[in-house]
Write a protein that holds these residues in place. Sequence first.
Motif, mmCIF file in Angstrom:
data_model
loop_
_atom_site.group_PDB
_atom_site.id
_atom_site.type_symbol
_atom_site.label_atom_id
_atom_site.label_comp_id
_atom_site.label_asym_id
_atom_site.label_seq_id
_atom_site.Cartn_x
_atom_site.Cartn_y
_atom_site.Cartn_z
ATOM 1 N N ALA A 234 0.851 -1.185 0.000
ATOM 2 C CA ALA A 234 0.000 0.000 0.000
ATOM 3 C C ALA A 234 0.885 1.231 0.000
ATOM 4 O O ALA A 234 2.038 1.189 0.444
ATOM 5 N N LYS A 235 0.356 2.328 -0.509
ATOM 6 C CA LYS A 235 1.138 3.557 -0.578
ATOM 7 C C LYS A 235 0.539 4.603 0.340
ATOM 8 O O LYS A 235 -0.654 4.593 0.652
ATOM 9 N N ASP A 236 1.412 5.488 0.778
ATOM 10 C CA ASP A 236 1.011 6.565 1.664
ATOM 11 C C ASP A 236 1.603 7.864 1.139
ATOM 12 O O ASP A 236 2.632 7.872 0.460
ATOM 13 N N ALA A 237 0.928 8.962 1.454
ATOM 14 C CA ALA A 237 1.384 10.291 1.072
ATOM 15 C C ALA A 237 1.430 10.414 -0.455
ATOM 16 O O ALA A 237 0.619 9.827 -1.168
ATOM 17 N N ASN A 238 2.422 11.156 -0.964
ATOM 18 C CA ASN A 238 2.460 11.505 -2.389
ATOM 19 C C ASN A 238 3.513 10.678 -3.116
ATOM 20 O O ASN A 238 4.499 11.205 -3.638
ATOM 21 N N GLU A 288 8.295 9.913 -6.089
ATOM 22 C CA GLU A 288 7.727 10.872 -5.153
ATOM 23 C C GLU A 288 7.300 12.129 -5.897
ATOM 24 O O GLU A 288 8.021 12.627 -6.761
ATOM 25 N N HIS A 289 6.122 12.629 -5.547
ATOM 26 C CA HIS A 289 5.586 13.844 -6.153
ATOM 27 C C HIS A 289 5.531 14.952 -5.113
ATOM 28 O O HIS A 289 5.307 14.682 -3.925
ATOM 29 N N GLU A 290 5.726 16.162 -5.579
ATOM 30 C CA GLU A 290 5.695 17.306 -4.675
ATOM 31 C C GLU A 290 4.257 17.647 -4.314
ATOM 32 O O GLU A 290 3.391 17.776 -5.189
ATOM 33 N N ALA A 291 4.009 17.786 -3.036
ATOM 34 C CA ALA A 291 2.662 18.071 -2.554
ATOM 35 C C ALA A 291 2.326 19.546 -2.756
ATOM 36 O O ALA A 291 3.193 20.424 -2.648
ATOM 37 N N MET A 292 1.071 19.819 -3.065
ATOM 38 C CA MET A 292 0.575 21.180 -3.229
ATOM 39 C C MET A 292 -0.343 21.519 -2.062
ATOM 40 O O MET A 292 -0.971 20.645 -1.470
#
Length: 538
Positions: A234-238, A288-292
């Motif tokens: 499972a994934k968490d965050a971005n 990883e993607h940058e959160a907005m």
Amino acid sequence: KTRNLNSMGLSNLLYPLSKFSFRVAQASPNTLGDFSVQPPTSILQVKPSPEYTDIFATLPLTADSLQIRWMDVKDNAKVEAEEKGGATPTTDGMQGTTSTIDNKPKTDVPHLTATHQVLHTIGEGIIRSVHTLEFKATSEVTPLNSVQFLVHGEEVRVTSVVGHALQGWTVDNNDDSGKSKLVKASFKTSQLDSSIILRVHTERDRRDPSKVQVDLPRIECKHVIRQTGQVAVAKDANVEVHEHHTSGLSRCEASEISSQMRLNMDRPIVLSYKYLSPQNSVVLTVKEHEAMETLEAAIDRVHYKNLVTEKHMVHSLILILQSTKLQYLEISGLPTSASKYTVSVNSVPAKPVRGEKEGSILVPLLIGLNPGTANAGGNLRTSVEVNYFSQHDPLQQNGTLSLDPPYFALPVSVMTVHLRLPKSYEYQFSGDFGHKAQRNLEFPIPKAFAHTVGKRVVREDHKFSIVDDMWPEDREEESSEDASGGGGGGAVKILTPKTGTSFFFQRLLVVDNQLALNVNYTEPIPVEEKQPWWRMLL
């Protein structure tokens, strides 16, 4: 000495069995011990005596089976001596003949099978794994005393090992490279079951976020004849997770994962596998993607009221907003002479604090909330009431007043303004609300929330009425608190007198804009009445 494992059980109970008792005969006192009972919620009482031992069990109402196990410890040398009629051998050799006594229990090494279920959660900079290990012995006679397993993975930390009747656990490096660790778990002597379940938590840091490919840690059980298992990711965050390479595993649907692991998750399973071999590996591609930033709160309704007198202004503000744990609401654009504030949040008195900007205050919002909704992390609807005074120059024959409403950094859906101005002047308006006032408001004035509830206990079929809003017990408690100087009293509310001429304005969808409202006032010029022609003849 010999240790014999004994068990007694009942199964397929047609009716609930709340209590059960039986008696075990014994050749000598204090030979029975290490009792265990299934289900674990049962209460077991043991009353020993010289010739027998009474056992009493209290079962939960939902139990449909019962199993009790215990150890019977016997002294072989003493039994043989009693059978031969000779003296009892002792270790000091003072009486009878000496004999060698083996104090170590002679138990066979059980053959084990292992089931491994693991959930990997991929987060920002860390991988958390929860492993569930179930060891089962092929023979139910021999209890499990200890188990061992290897944790494979570079820089993997074993944070906790939890299990029933667990006595302790140790972690040692299995090789010099440090890529695998040996975990040994030992159990108490009261553990008489042939199967045990351990829950192991591991962590691994992703120190280099630019490293896209990540291999997951795995557990290999030692001294087992077979190991099966399931792997869920499972994934968490971005983060974005994809499969790069696998070996010793087979892809399966998330519905095929055991319900014990699937139903205890609060996020969907991205990848799922079944064991083909204990020597398996999973390599994932992690991005990883940058959160907005997202909107934490929005104001649904704002109503601003301003009463203008000769030298003072009385300001009243009420607003309804939605928030997700927003702690303070900033209200700016207030007059520099503003003072004597009264603030209520959800009808509960609150004290504002000064803001960093000049002419701004911060109103706390986490007051008077519904506890169930607030702790669930849902959308919180909050009402805020603010009253304050300000001063201005005395009114002249003509002049200009700046009656700008307060400014909010949050988007406002509907803002309405109600001005009460002296009747002895004529007015012209300018600014963002237009040049013409409305006769009345198109939107109703919002009402404040009140999430407080009473403490009185009533019947289930009680019909509530307006009488319950002010029950005598509640009035007595409030009066006693007020008399003692304690809390519980409401905030001081400013009663605005109904005087002057009313003017209404409204504005829809106010975003990042401080609205201006200016008023030009003049005294009306008196008009001389012309006398009729016949008065000139008199």
